[in-house]
Motif scaffolding. Structure first.
Motif, mmCIF file in Angstrom:
data_model
loop_
_atom_site.group_PDB
_atom_site.id
_atom_site.type_symbol
_atom_site.label_atom_id
_atom_site.label_comp_id
_atom_site.label_asym_id
_atom_site.label_seq_id
_atom_site.Cartn_x
_atom_site.Cartn_y
_atom_site.Cartn_z
ATOM 1 N N ASP B 72 59.024 98.414 33.493
ATOM 2 C CA ASP B 72 59.635 97.214 32.914
ATOM 3 C C ASP B 72 59.049 97.013 31.516
ATOM 4 O O ASP B 72 58.168 96.179 31.304
ATOM 5 C CB ASP B 72 59.349 96.005 33.821
ATOM 6 N N LEU B 73 59.562 97.808 30.591
ATOM 7 C CA LEU B 73 59.005 97.801 29.240
ATOM 8 C C LEU B 73 59.586 96.659 28.426
ATOM 9 O O LEU B 73 60.766 96.307 28.598
ATOM 10 C CB LEU B 73 59.318 99.129 28.535
ATOM 11 N N PRO B 74 58.780 96.081 27.512
ATOM 12 C CA PRO B 74 59.348 95.055 26.631
ATOM 13 C C PRO B 74 60.391 95.688 25.720
ATOM 14 O O PRO B 74 60.264 96.837 25.320
ATOM 15 C CB PRO B 74 58.134 94.573 25.826
ATOM 16 N N GLY B 75 61.446 94.952 25.448
ATOM 17 C CA GLY B 75 62.474 95.474 24.552
ATOM 18 C C GLY B 75 63.669 96.050 25.275
ATOM 19 O O GLY B 75 64.649 96.429 24.647
ATOM 20 N N LEU B 76 63.602 96.120 26.618
ATOM 21 C CA LEU B 76 64.773 96.616 27.358
ATOM 22 C C LEU B 76 65.871 95.558 27.312
ATOM 23 O O LEU B 76 65.603 94.373 27.503
ATOM 24 C CB LEU B 76 64.415 96.881 28.824
ATOM 25 N N SER B 77 67.111 95.974 27.052
ATOM 26 C CA SER B 77 68.202 95.007 27.039
ATOM 27 C C SER B 77 68.447 94.507 28.470
ATOM 28 O O SER B 77 68.075 95.174 29.447
ATOM 29 C CB SER B 77 69.468 95.665 26.489
ATOM 30 N N ALA B 78 69.099 93.359 28.565
ATOM 31 C CA ALA B 78 69.371 92.793 29.896
ATOM 32 C C ALA B 78 70.271 93.714 30.701
ATOM 33 O O ALA B 78 70.077 93.908 31.915
ATOM 34 C CB ALA B 78 70.015 91.417 29.734
ATOM 35 N N ASP B 79 71.263 94.321 30.012
ATOM 36 C CA ASP B 79 72.184 95.246 30.710
ATOM 37 C C ASP B 79 71.422 96.427 31.299
ATOM 38 O O ASP B 79 71.615 96.810 32.453
ATOM 39 C CB ASP B 79 73.239 95.792 29.729
ATOM 40 N N LEU B 80 70.559 96.993 30.453
ATOM 41 C CA LEU B 80 69.828 98.186 30.884
ATOM 42 C C LEU B 80 68.854 97.850 32.004
ATOM 43 O O LEU B 80 68.747 98.584 32.995
ATOM 44 C CB LEU B 80 69.083 98.800 29.690
ATOM 45 N N LYS B 81 68.197 96.710 31.846
ATOM 46 C CA LYS B 81 67.220 96.311 32.866
ATOM 47 C C LYS B 81 67.925 96.087 34.212
ATOM 48 O O LYS B 81 67.435 96.509 35.266
ATOM 49 C CB LYS B 81 66.512 95.036 32.410
ATOM 50 N N GLY B 82 69.083 95.439 34.140
ATOM 51 C CA GLY B 82 69.854 95.197 35.365
ATOM 52 C C GLY B 82 70.282 96.506 36.014
ATOM 53 O O GLY B 82 70.193 96.680 37.235
ATOM 54 N N ALA B 83 70.746 97.438 35.170
ATOM 55 C CA ALA B 83 71.200 98.725 35.708
ATOM 56 C C ALA B 83 70.032 99.517 36.300
ATOM 57 O O ALA B 83 70.161 100.142 37.361
ATOM 58 C CB ALA B 83 71.878 99.529 34.597
ATOM 59 N N LEU B 84 68.882 99.471 35.604
ATOM 60 C CA LEU B 84 67.698 100.179 36.119
ATOM 61 C C LEU B 84 67.268 99.593 37.462
ATOM 62 O O LEU B 84 66.951 100.320 38.411
ATOM 63 C CB LEU B 84 66.543 100.076 35.119
ATOM 64 N N ALA B 85 67.297 98.275 37.541
ATOM 65 C CA ALA B 85 66.900 97.606 38.781
ATOM 66 C C ALA B 85 67.856 97.972 39.917
ATOM 67 O O ALA B 85 67.442 98.141 41.073
ATOM 68 C CB ALA B 85 66.865 96.103 38.570
ATOM 69 N N ALA B 86 69.142 98.121 39.564
ATOM 70 C CA ALA B 86 70.130 98.480 40.591
ATOM 71 C C ALA B 86 69.905 99.899 41.101
ATOM 72 O O ALA B 86 70.134 100.199 42.281
ATOM 73 C CB ALA B 86 71.541 98.337 40.015
ATOM 74 N N HIS B 87 69.478 100.786 40.216
ATOM 75 C CA HIS B 87 69.255 102.183 40.615
ATOM 76 C C HIS B 87 67.917 102.382 41.327
ATOM 77 O O HIS B 87 67.810 103.254 42.190
ATOM 78 C CB HIS B 87 69.278 103.093 39.376
#
Lengths: 259, 281
Positions: B72-87
């Motif tokens: 969970d790096l700083p600077g991740l966009s909300a879209d990317l963070k959501g997608a990463l969390a889903a995967h």
């Protein structure tokens, strides 16, 4: 007709070297024809073993331009195409076996190796007249191995024998094919996997496929014989989970009977 | 006639009477495998741009799939963070794990182990990297030889265990490719579609599937190990199919290797905004 230069190894068990020859090559000639012509024209005492001249007896094995080949099946036009312009065609005896004289090697050690492999042990006859019943599908796989003409080119090219001379520890591709023909036979009941692992040294094969590449009968030695045997050795000696699985399902005994 | 002095017992690395360019094949193998090893190792350390969400896409690089944890790096966009969390199977990476330990490190051992112990690759890299032998009928640099008969290469016999894991990965990558056909629309809903990236991901699944299910160990397990195939018609048919794939195992091995690398590159380029994915519908 063209004059072609040859470099043929001459000598015996004590040593030898390459000797230069030149002879005419005409259309349709094979390497063995050239050797015979050289014998007739300039070296009556040049020794080479041959018999059928049809690629079926496996007698005229030698190394042509460094490749283990049957001299009777190698056309001169193909040999000349791969030979650099101005360079001679080289012919030498098989390197993995002791030289008897010139191009003739002593391959008798192979027949001793064969005796070490457990022979065919069929199940009890299926019929009262002492005969068995088999399905063609079950013997298809084995029939490929029966094409072997025992030219021993595969033994010659195998680096385990050729480079490392591990003849006492490794039976070589020819006899792995022979063992596969027995081991996969639907009637056979013998189990050779422990011997393959230990005495026959199947682990020395490192799957470089050189044996497959030189086989004049186009037997897929590595993929169809050696690797399946390696996998059978794994079944028995290196796969505890598989063994457990077969034991739980009660197929372990069946598998043993099968082998 | 002139006498030469060369003896049959002459040895020494590279000595041969072969007249062809015998060194080309091991050289190409060496270069191809080295390039892949360097690229994949660097990508694992780089550890970014492995999930493309730009323009509503959902392309996950096969080098990082499945994502077990993600940083969970700083600077991740909300879209990317959501997608990463889903995967991600287990959420975010524990804080004590250094950032250079990317999700790739947790999974790459499996396909790497499968390829390293693969019968085709073994023959190829023994030639190209160990010169054991460097090519057929060419002398070797060393006198001693242990092959796979003794330690350490006796461990190559665990290939079938890597096959089991690699087979699971094919289904995971298939799931990823399916997920890659569901694009986020402007209203936030997921809509079925097809982009170049979808084709790239499916191509990867097909090639890796052809390679994995043409494996020699699988061929043995599915039917090669029994001598009376006629009594097991289903296994007999499977054995035949696997045999077809197995006959071209080298081709599958190289095509899948190149394509899995390209798939990662494609996802990386899309994720970094360098390339824009073309959507057919």
């Amino acid at each position: 007709m063209a004059k072609v230069d040859f470099k043929i190894w001459r000598g015996d068990a004590k040593g030898g070297g390459y000797q230069d020859f030149s002879t005419d090559v005409t259309e349709g000639m094979v390497v063995l024809d050239s050797v015979h012509q050289i014998q007739a024209e300039s070296a009556n005492d040049l020794a080479c073993r041959w018999n059928c001249k049809a690629g079926k007896c496996g007698s005229c094995s030698a190394e042509v331009n460094g490749h283990p080949r049957l001299m009777c099946m190698m056309r001169m036009d193909e040999v000349l195409a791969e030979t650099p312009k101005g360079a001679p065609v080289t012919i030498q005896p098989m390197k993995a076996f002791p030289v008897v004289k010139d191009l003739v090697t002593d391959v008798s050690s192979n027949f001793e190796i064969k005796k070490k492999i457990k022979p065919f042990k069929p199940r009890k006859p299926d019929a009262e007249d002492g005969t068995w019943r088999m399905v063609q599908e079950d013997v298809d796989r084995v029939q490929e191995f029966r094409k072997c003409i025992e030219c021993f080119l595969c033994q010659d090219v195998c680096h385990v024998l050729r480079e490392h001379s591990l003849h006492d520890e490794f039976i070589g591709p020819r006899f792995l094919v022979y063992a596969a023909a027995l081991e996969m036979h639907p009637l056979d009941t013998e189990d050779r996997t422990t011997e393959l692992k230990n005495a026959h040294g199947i682990g020395y094969c490192n799957i470089t496929k050189c044996c497959t590449n030189v086989c004049p009968e186009h037997i897929t030695i590595t993929d169809n014989a050696i690797i399946p045997l390696k996998e059978r050795v794994v079944d028995k000696h290196y796969d505890p989970l598989g063994k457990l699985w077969r034991w739980i399902h009660g197929t372990e005994k069946e598998a043993n009977d099968q082998q | 006639m002139a006498n030469g002095q060369a003896s049959l017992s002459d040895t020494g690395f590279g000595k041969t009477m072969r007249r062809d360019a015998w060194w080309v094949q091991p050289l190409l193998t060496f270069l191809g495998l080295s390039a892949f090893i360097v690229y994949s190792t660097w990508r694992a350390f780089y550890g970014q741009h492995f999930l493309a969400v730009e323009g509503g896409t959902n392309y996950l690089s096969p080098f990082f799939s499945p994502i077990v944890y993600f940083h969970d790096l700083p600077g991740l966009s909300a879209d990317l963070k959501g997608a990463l969390a889903a995967h991600a199977w287990l959420g975010t990476m524990p804080g004590w794990v250094p950032h250079w330990v990317s999700p790739a490190f947790l999974i790459l051992w499996a396909p790497a182990g499968f390829r390293f112990t693969c019968y085709y690759y073994r023959g190829a890299y023994y030639k190209a990297f160990w010169a054991d032998p460097i090519n057929c009928s060419v002398s070797e640099p060393r006198d001693n030889y242990r092959g796979e008969q003794k330690f350490p290469l006796i461990f190559q016999n665990i290939h079938r265990y890597f096959f089991y894991v690699a087979a699971v990965f094919i289904f995971i990558l298939g799931y990823d490719a399916w997920q890659g056909m569901w694009f986020v629309a402007e209203d936030g809903d997921r809509k079925f579609g097809l982009g170049i990236g979808s084709l790239v991901l499916w191509g990867n699944v097909i090639l890796l599937g052809g390679y994995t299910f043409g494996c020699h160990s699988f061929r043995h397990l599915i039917g090669g190990g029994i001598n009376k195939l006629s009594k097991a018609p289903v296994r007999s048919k499977c054995y035949e199919c696997v045999g077809c794939l197995n006959a071209k195992h080298m081709i599958w091995a190289w095509c899948s290797l190149v394509w899995v690398g390209f798939t990662d590159l494609y996802v990386w380029m899309c994720a970094s905004g360098t390339w824009t994915d073309f959507r057919f519908f």
